[in-house]
Design an enzyme around this catalytic site. Structure first.
Site, PDB file in Angstrom:
ATOM      1  N   GLU A   1      -8.600  12.340  12.445  1.00  0.00           N
ATOM      2  CA  GLU A   1      -7.755  11.231  12.886  1.00  0.00           C
ATOM      3  C   GLU A   1      -6.853  11.647  14.039  1.00  0.00           C
ATOM      4  O   GLU A   1      -5.969  12.492  13.878  1.00  0.00           O
ATOM      5  CB  GLU A   1      -6.908  10.717  11.719  1.00  0.00           C
ATOM      6  CG  GLU A   1      -6.174   9.424  12.029  1.00  0.00           C
ATOM      7  CD  GLU A   1      -5.902   8.585  10.798  1.00  0.00           C
ATOM      8  OE1 GLU A   1      -5.317   7.503  10.949  1.00  0.00           O
ATOM      9  OE2 GLU A   1      -6.273   9.007   9.691  1.00  0.00           O
TER      10      GLU A   1
ATOM     11  N   LYS B   1       0.849  -1.195   0.000  1.00  0.00           N
ATOM     12  CA  LYS B   1       0.000   0.000   0.000  1.00  0.00           C
ATOM     13  C   LYS B   1       0.874   1.229   0.000  1.00  0.00           C
ATOM     14  O   LYS B   1       1.960   1.237   0.602  1.00  0.00           O
ATOM     15  CB  LYS B   1      -0.898   0.030   1.253  1.00  0.00           C
ATOM     16  CG  LYS B   1      -1.685   1.326   1.439  1.00  0.00           C
ATOM     17  CD  LYS B   1      -2.359   1.405   2.790  1.00  0.00           C
ATOM     18  CE  LYS B   1      -2.983   2.782   3.021  1.00  0.00           C
ATOM     19  NZ  LYS B   1      -3.615   2.908   4.341  1.00  0.00           N
TER      20      LYS B   1
END
Length: 424
Positions: free
Chosen positions: A228, A183
Site C-alpha cells: 500500500e 469501521k
C-alpha cells in the site's frame, strides 16, 4: 524528543552546512545486495528505488506534532544545502528515510544517510553527504558480506492469543452494529525469536524476491514489504494506492480467479474499501486542484492474498511536501477506521497492543519535497534490547458483517510474508 545534529525548536546555534554530491554510475548490481550492515536503509520495488547506509544526521520525535517537527528539521537542514546533482531525478541529492509511529507515543525518525544509491528507469546514481561544508569524497561502494541466514526461528503469540483476539473482534462488531462507529481496524502481533542476532538483510532479500510488486523497506529496525502506497508526490503529481478488502489465495489458479470474482462482489469487502477510499480522497482534496477517483476497485493479486485496490491521482495545488501529505492522510480508514477519532479511541480501548510504527507512514523525502510514503504493513520491528527477537504485525478491517474466525484467518494470511522471510 531529541534531535541530532540540529533541532526543530528555534535554532540557538548555526545548522551544519550540508553538501551533497550525486553522480551517475554503472549498474552495480541489485540494490539490496549493496547493503553493508544491519543499520542499512531501503525502499525498493521491482528492483528500483533507494538504499542508504551510514548516518549523517538524524531526527527523533514523538507527540502530535511529530510530522511537522520532522519536516521543519528537514527544511532547516536542506534550505541552505550545497547540492551538486548530475542526475536530476526525484530521489537524487539529499534524501531522508523516515519511519513514524502510528500513535502519538513512541519514537519517530528521519535519517539522512552518508551514502545513498538509487536506480530508476535504467539509470543508477550514488549520492554522498557531508555536514562539514566540504564537498564529500568521491563515492565508492563498500565491499559487503552476504546476509546471514537466521538459525531456527520460533513464533509465539504477542499481546493476545488467537481466541482472545477473536473476542476483541466480536466486541468491535458489537459496537459497530450498535452505531458507535462504521469501521475499525484491529491489529495483532507475533513474536519471532532466534538463537542468534537476526540480520535484517536476510528477510529483506526474501521479501523483495517474493513480493516484487510491493515496496520493500527498512528504516531504523522497522522492515517489511508493503503493498500500500500511502502517497507519492513527484513534480506536481500526487498519487495514492488504497487497499481494503482481502481474501486468501490458494495454490489453484482457477480457484483463485473465482475467489477474486467473489471478492469484487463482496458487500462486506466493498463497504470496507469504500470507507478507505473516501477517507483518502477527502484528506487529499485540500491539497489538489483536481483528482481522479475511480468508481470501482480492481483486484490486486499478490502471492499469498488478493486485495481490493484503488489508485487515486491528483494535481498538487500548492507546495505541500510528500511528508506533509502523508501526515494529512494518517491514519486513513484503511488502517484506523471510520469515523477516525472514534475508531482511534476504540483501538486504544480494546486492541491491547502497542503498534509502534506498524500501519504508519514509512518512506523517503528529498530536498524538493518529493518522495514516496507507504503504510508499514506486512512488517516487523527488531527488538532494540534483544536483536534476536522481532515483533511481526498484521491487521484487519472490521465492519458490521465481519466474522471473528474469518478475520483471524485473514490476519494469519497477512503474517505469512514475514514468517516465511525469516524461516526460508
Amino acid at each position: 524528543m531529541g534531535l541530532t545534529p540540529v533541532t526543530s525548536a528555534p535554532l540557538t546555534v548555526p545548522a551544519p552546512e550540508l553538501v551533497t554530491r550525486t553522480v551517475e554510475i554503472p549498474d552495480p548490481g541489485a540494490l539490496l545486495s549493496l547493503l553493508p550492515d544491519e543499520a542499512s536503509l531501503a525502499w525498493v520495488r521491482h528492483g528500483e528505488g533507494l538504499v542508504g547506509w551510514g548516518e549523517a544526521a538524524r531526527f527523533e520525535g514523538d507527540g502530535v506534532n511529530r510530522f511537522a517537527e520532522a519536516e521543519r528539521w528537514w527544511n532547516t537542514l536542506t534550505r541552505t544545502a550545497i547540492v551538486r546533482d548530475e542526475v536530476q531525478l526525484p530521489g537524487t541529492g539529499p534524501v531522508a528515510f523516515g519511519s513514524f509511529t502510528f500513535d502519538d507515543a513512541g519514537e519517530s525518525v528521519l535519517i539522512l544517510p552518508e551514502t545513498i544509491v538509487g536506480h530508476r528507469d535504467g539509470r543508477w546514481w550514488v549520492t554522498t553527504v557531508s555536514l562539514n561544508g566540504n564537498l564529500p569524497p568521491w563515492p565508492a561502494l563498500p565491499a559487503v558480506s552476504s546476509p546471514r541466514r537466521p538459525g531456527p526461528v520460533t513464533f509465539a503469540d504477542g499481546a493476545r492469543t488467537g481466541p482472545e483476539w477473536e473476542s476483541v473482534v466480536a466486541e468491535a462488531v458489537r459496537r459497530i452494529i450498535a452505531g458507535e462507529l462504521e469501521k475499525v481496524v484491529l491489529a495483532r502481533d507475533l513474536v519471532a525469536e532466534c538463537h542468534s542476532i537476526i540480520d535484517p538483510r536476510w528477510p529483506l532479500h526474501r521479501l523483495s524476491d517474493r513480493y516484487p510488486r510491493c515496496w520493500t523497506f527498512s528504516v531504523d529496525g522497522t522492515l517489511g514489504a508493503t503493498p500500500e502506497l500511502l502517497v507519492r508526490r513527484e513534480r506536481g503529481l500526487v498519487t495514492s494506492r488504497v487497499l481494503a478488502g482481502t481474501i486468501r489465495r490458494t495454490r489453484d489458479d482457477i480457484h483463485d480467479l473465482a475467489l477474486a470474482a467473489s471478492l469484487a462482489r463482496s458487500s462486506k469487502d466493498l463497504e470496507e474499501h469504500e470507507f478507505a477510499v473516501r477517507s483518502v480522497a477527502d484528506a487529499l482534496a485540500p491539497f489538489c486542484s483536481s483528482m481522479n477517483v475511480p468508481e470501482t476497485p480492481f483486484v490486486l493479486h499478490l502471492s499469498n492474498v488478493m486485495h481490493l485496490a484503488t489508485d487515486l491521482a491528483g494535481v498538487a495545488s500548492g507546495n505541500a511536501s510528500s511528508l506533509a501529505l502523508a501526515a494529512a492522510l494518517h491514519p486513513s480508514a484503511a488502517v484506523g477506521g471510520t469515523p477516525t477519532d472514534t475508531a482511534q479511541a476504540v483501538i486504544r480501548e480494546i486492541e491491547g497492543l502497542d503498534r509502534g510504527r506498524y500501519a504508519a507512514p514509512v518512506g523517503w523525502i528529498d530536498s524538493a519535497g518529493d518522495g514516496e510514503w507507504g503504510i508499514a504493513l506486512r512488517c516487523a520491528q527488531v527488538d532494540t534490547a534483544d536483536p534476536s527477537r522481532m515483533r511481526l504485525f498484521a491487521g484487519c478491517g472490521i465492519v458490521a458483517g465481519s466474522d471473528p474466525a474469518a478475520e483471524l484467518a485473514e490476519s494469519a494470511a497477512k503474517l505469512v510474508p514475514m514468517r516465511d522471510a525469516l524461516n526460508r
